[in-house]
Design an enzyme around this catalytic site. Structure first.
Site, PDB file in Angstrom:
ATOM      1  N   SER A 171     -87.594 -17.715   6.031  1.00  0.00           N
ATOM      2  CA  SER A 171     -86.642 -18.503   6.817  1.00  0.00           C
ATOM      3  C   SER A 171     -85.296 -17.812   7.032  1.00  0.00           C
ATOM      4  CB  SER A 171     -86.422 -19.872   6.176  1.00  0.00           C
ATOM      5  OG  SER A 171     -85.678 -19.762   4.989  1.00  0.00           O
ATOM      6  N   LYS A 181     -80.141 -21.319   3.090  1.00  0.00           N
ATOM      7  CA  LYS A 181     -79.865 -21.391   4.535  1.00  0.00           C
ATOM      8  C   LYS A 181     -78.425 -20.959   4.778  1.00  0.00           C
ATOM      9  CE  LYS A 181     -83.844 -23.512   5.081  1.00  0.00           C
ATOM     10  NZ  LYS A 181     -84.958 -22.622   5.081  1.00  0.00           N
TER      11      LYS A 181
END
Length: 188
Positions: free
Chosen positions: A42, A97
Site C-alpha cells: 500500500s 499510510k
C-alpha cells in the site's frame, strides 16, 4: 585476597551496567523508537514490501498534549480504526499510510487527482493517477485523512473513513533494511 575482592566488585559492576543498558533499551523500545516491517504494497513506491523501518512514538503523544496535529504528508503507523476491527482486523495490528488531511480540511478525489480545500495537491510519490472518485468530505475534529502512496491498491480512508488521532502509534523515521536503502525515508 584484595585482588579477588576487587574482581568480584568489577564483575558485579559489569552486570549492573548491562542490566541498566538493557532497561534503557527496553524503555526506548516501548516509549520512543520501535522497529516495524512493511507487510503490504500500500505504500509503494515510497516503501516496499518487507522493508524494515524505525518509527518514533513521541511526536503523536506530544502533539496530543499540546493540542496540535501532525504535519501533512507525514507517514504514520496506527492501530486499525473500529470499522476495521469490527470487520476482523486484529486490534493489535498496525497499518501505515500518509496523512493527506487534517481536521477541518475538505478532501476530494476527482479525475485522478487529490484535492485539499479545493486545491490540487502535487504528490511526487504517486506513480499513477488515482483510479477512483471520492466525493468531498470534511475531516472531523480529532481525526486525520490517510491514504496509501499506492492509491489504487490501499485499504485507507477513502474506503473506511477518517482515522481517529487517538489510534496513532508513531511516525516513520528511517529505513534500516534493505541496507542499500538505509537512511531517512525519502520520497521517490
Amino acid at each position: 585476597m584484595t585482588s579477588t575482592g576487587s574482581k568480584k566488585n568489577q564483575n558485579q559492576n559489569s552486570w549492573k551496567g548491562w542490566i541498566i543498558w538493557i532497561l534503557i533499551a527496553l524503555l526506548l523500545r516501548w516509549q520512543a523508537v520501535e522497529p516495524r516491517w512493511i507487510p503490504s504494497g500500500s505504500m509503494i513506491p515510497t516503501l516496499q514490501i518487507q522493508d524494515r523501518i524505525l518509527i518514533e512514538k513521541i511526536t503523536p503523544r506530544l502533539n496530543k498534549k499540546l493540542n496540535k496535529h501532525l504535519s501533512l504528508n507525514t507517514i504514520v503507523i496506527f492501530k486499525p480504526p473500529k470499522i476495521l476491527t469490527d470487520a476482523g482486523y486484529s486490534d493489535g495490528s498496525a497499518l501505515i499510510k500518509r496523512v493527506v488531511g487534517l481536521p477541518g480540511d475538505k478532501i476530494k478525489v476527482s479525475n485522478g487527482k487529490l484535492y485539499r480545500n479545493e486545491k490540487e495537491i502535487n504528490e511526487p510519490w504517486i506513480k499513477e493517477p488515482i483510479q477512483y472518485e471520492m466525493e468531498a468530505i470534511k475531516v472531523p475534529d480529532f481525526s486525520l485523512w490517510v491514504l496509501g502512496d499506492n492509491r489504487n491498491n490501499s485499504l485507507d480512508s477513502h474506503i473506511w473513513g477518517p482515522l481517529p488521532e487517538k489510534n496513532l502509534i508513531g511516525t516513520a523515521l528511517a529505513r534500516y533494511w534493505p541496507l542499500k536503502e538505509i537512511g531517512p525515508i525519502r520520497f521517490p
